[in-house]
Design a protein around this motif. Structure first.
Motif, short mmCIF file in Angstrom:
data_model
loop_
_atom_site.label_atom_id
_atom_site.label_comp_id
_atom_site.label_asym_id
_atom_site.label_seq_id
_atom_site.Cartn_x
_atom_site.Cartn_y
_atom_site.Cartn_z
N ARG A 149 -23.68 9.62 -15.98
CA ARG A 149 -24.13 10.71 -16.85
C ARG A 149 -24.88 11.72 -15.99
O ARG A 149 -25.76 11.35 -15.23
CB ARG A 149 -25.15 10.20 -17.85
N CYS A 192 -18.80 17.97 -26.70
CA CYS A 192 -17.37 18.30 -26.77
C CYS A 192 -16.65 17.78 -28.02
O CYS A 192 -15.59 18.28 -28.36
CB CYS A 192 -16.66 17.79 -25.52
N THR A 247 -18.92 18.59 -11.53
CA THR A 247 -18.07 17.67 -12.31
C THR A 247 -17.29 16.69 -11.44
O THR A 247 -16.85 15.65 -11.91
CB THR A 247 -17.02 18.45 -13.15
N LEU A 283 -14.90 19.04 -19.03
CA LEU A 283 -16.37 19.00 -19.06
C LEU A 283 -16.89 17.65 -19.53
O LEU A 283 -17.86 17.14 -18.99
CB LEU A 283 -16.90 20.12 -19.98
N SER A 314 -18.59 16.56 -22.21
CA SER A 314 -20.02 16.62 -22.48
C SER A 314 -20.35 16.00 -23.82
O SER A 314 -19.46 15.71 -24.64
CB SER A 314 -20.49 18.07 -22.48
N SER A 315 -21.63 15.83 -24.04
CA SER A 315 -22.09 15.25 -25.31
C SER A 315 -21.86 16.20 -26.48
O SER A 315 -22.08 15.83 -27.63
CB SER A 315 -23.58 14.89 -25.21
N ILE A 363 -23.12 15.49 -19.20
CA ILE A 363 -21.69 15.35 -19.03
C ILE A 363 -21.42 14.00 -18.37
O ILE A 363 -22.35 13.39 -17.81
CB ILE A 363 -21.09 16.50 -18.18
#
Lengths: 441, 118
Positions: free
Chosen positions: A91, A61, A40, A56, A58-59, A84
């Motif tokens: 990405r 979250c 990260t 995170l 992320s897609s 993420i």
């Protein structure tokens, strides 16, 4: 198997290559291992105590949290492909697994999630894809490797070539590759679908006509063979060529001359012929529906294309190829297929071959705007336990498939059109048009 | 904080907070910055999840400032090319973020690992 009590857990978690973090019941990060920091780009001291969605990024979250799913439904999420976003806007494709954490009384006290950086794997896949690409043909299976091996010699030979294979196996792609690799590559490539035109029109399309040949023939019109001068003419669905044209084509192959409709003198042409069919030409010859002498003239070199079911190892490469292509054409950022979705495709028989795979992915692109294509984005007939029903599947044009997807989404949402729009990622106007087209039919 | 009269502000939201990833927001809330005050100005309909469609919608309604969480570099570039100032890597409730903007204190709302403060 129980975990040994005296093991130093932090040492164990610090040593693994996957990112790992835990959260408490309020989604605050309570542990963030070294690999998580590396993937990260966030140091542990900045991550600890922060909400997991802020760390995170992320897609999943915002509304599709894997840990929340585990807490609500029980069980685990394993190897879900997502992405993420690192600081700087990069990405990073990752595969995540998640589970709820419970205390001795079974109460949920938080969750644990691991994530694996897939960047290197994706880079390697791209390199491998480039290795297994021949002109526009994608594949690495032994069957295709063998064809790739002989294609340069076949192309250089200038011999009439017959391509055999079931519908959707890419016969035209091979014909184009033969042309592109041949000394005629700077000449034109002209394709004719012999099964798509009525007999009378096909003759004038292939050989052209002279002014006065028939009532509306006011001026000379060159045929496709003339347009392919110095290049290659591709005769698709040659098995459907009517008898009278079989004679004319045979003469052209033997003498390299032809007569346009209404013409009085033969015209010489320098054109290579590549023909293709999904029919069994030997059987057609036996039935008397196809001339034997023409069959042997066409059959100088034969390439047999295998159905996709016989080269399943090419499916992941083809998927990557079509995802890249649709992303470029549609300006989308779909990252690829999730592991589950790819698994389903690997088990499918693909009666429609590569074209069916292409249609499946084009359908999935309607439902999936970004991130990874998941099982729910695939047509229902591919879902576990799903059955093909009349009108299901990917038969028909893309417009018809889109109309079916639209009307089913409305049904699924009990007539709520805005909900259907959100699921499909389309505007109200587009949905209205698709539903209107569906009603018109 | 002084604002240009009629400046349209957009927040990429998930429920009552900023979405962690701008491209995944379920709603874009609009605010108008006028006379040193920030007023709610409705929401942007998001018919499509396609980042290009969303960017076009933001540009079409005249937004000049976008506040959001993480954002992919290509989406940010598209917005900035269209004249939208983007302040990314923010986190917090919608009211908190709007108040922080009003009091020039967005730097306390940044995500961990954010590349510098806005």
């Amino acid at each position: 198997m129980s975990f040994p009590r005296n093991l130093p857990l932090e040492e164990v978690f610090a040593s693994i290559a996957d990112g790992l973090f835990t959260v408490d019941a309020d989604w605050n990060v309570t542990y963030f291992n070294e690999s998580a920091q590396r993937i990260t780009g966030i140091p542990a001291d900045e991550a600890l105590g922060r909400k997991c969605w802020d760390v995170l990024r992320s897609s999943l979250c915002d509304g599709q949290c894997a840990m929340a799913h585990c807490i609500r439904q029980g069980g685990r999420v394993i190897n879900k492909s997502i992405f993420i976003v690192r600081g700087g806007g990069t990405r990073v494709p990752v595969s995540i697994s998640a589970s709820a954490l419970r205390n001795a009384s079974g109460e949920v006290v938080g969750g644990v999630e691991t994530f694996r950086d897939l960047t290197e794997i994706q880079v390697m896949r791209r390199k491998v894809e480039a290795l297994y690409r021949f002109e526009d043909i994608v594949g690495r299976s032994p069957a295709l490797e063998k064809l790739f091996g002989i294609l340069p010699q076949v192309s250089a030979s200038q011999a009439t070539t017959l391509i055999l294979g079931p519908s959707g196996t890419g016969k035209e792609l091979f014909a184009r590759a033969i042309h592109a690799l041949s000394p005629r590559k700077h000449g034109p490539f002209v394709a004719v679908n012999c099964g798509a035109l009525p007999d009378t029109l096909l003759e004038s399309e292939l050989f052209g006509y002279k002014a006065g040949a028939f009532t509306d023939a006011r001026a000379d019109k060159p045929g496709r063979i003339a347009l392919a001068e110095g290049g290659t003419v591709f005769l698709d669905e040659i098995g459907d060529l009517p008898g009278n044209l079989q004679v004319k084509l045979l003469r052209f192959l033997q003498e390299k001359t032809y007569e346009p409709l209404g013409g009085v003198a033969p015209i010489k042409a320098d054109v290579r012929v590549v023909a293709a069919t999904n029919r069994d030409l030997t059987a057609r010859v036996a039935q008397g529906a196809f001339r034997e002498d023409l069959f042997y003239r066409l059959n100088v070199v034969t390439l047999r294309l295998p159905p996709l079911a016989e080269r399943r190892e090419d499916i992941p490469l083809l998927v990557d190829h079509f995802v890249d292509e649709f992303n470029a054409v549609q300006g989308k950022g779909v990252r690829g297929l999730s592991g589950d979705a790819l698994h389903l495709l690997m088990r499918h028989d693909f009666p429609g071959n590569v074209r069916e795979l292409e249609n499946i992915l084009e359908y999935a692109f309607i439902l999936c705007a970004t991130g990874f294509i998941q099982v729910e984005h695939l047509p229902e007939y591919l879902h576990p336990g799903g059955r093909a029903a009349p009108g299901d599947g990917l038969n028909g044009s893309m417009e018809e498939i889109k109309r079916r997807a639209a009307s089913r989404a409305v049904e699924r949402h009990n007539g709520r059109k805005m909900a259907a729009c959100r699921e499909l990622g389309i505007s109200k106007d587009t949905l209205r048009r698709l539903l209107a087209d569906d009603t018109d039919e | 904080m002084r604002h240009e009269t009629g400046t349209l502000l957009c927040l990429a939201c998930y429920k009552d907070r900023l979405a962690s990833v701008c491209e995944n927001a379920d709603e874009y809330k609009l605010f108008e910055m006028r006379d040193d005050t920030i007023y709610p100005a409705g929401r942007l309909s998001l018919p499509s999840k396609d980042p290009m469609d969303r960017t076009s919608a933001i540009l079409a309604c005249g937004v000049s400032l976008l506040l959001c969480g993480a954002i992919c570099a290509d989406t940010r570039a598209l917005l900035e090319q269209g004249g939208v100032r983007v302040i990314p890597w923010l986190t917090g409730g919608i009211r908190e973020v709007v108040d922080a903007l009003d009091h020039d204190s967005l730097s306390r709302m940044t995500m961990p690992g954010a590349p510098g403060c806005p």
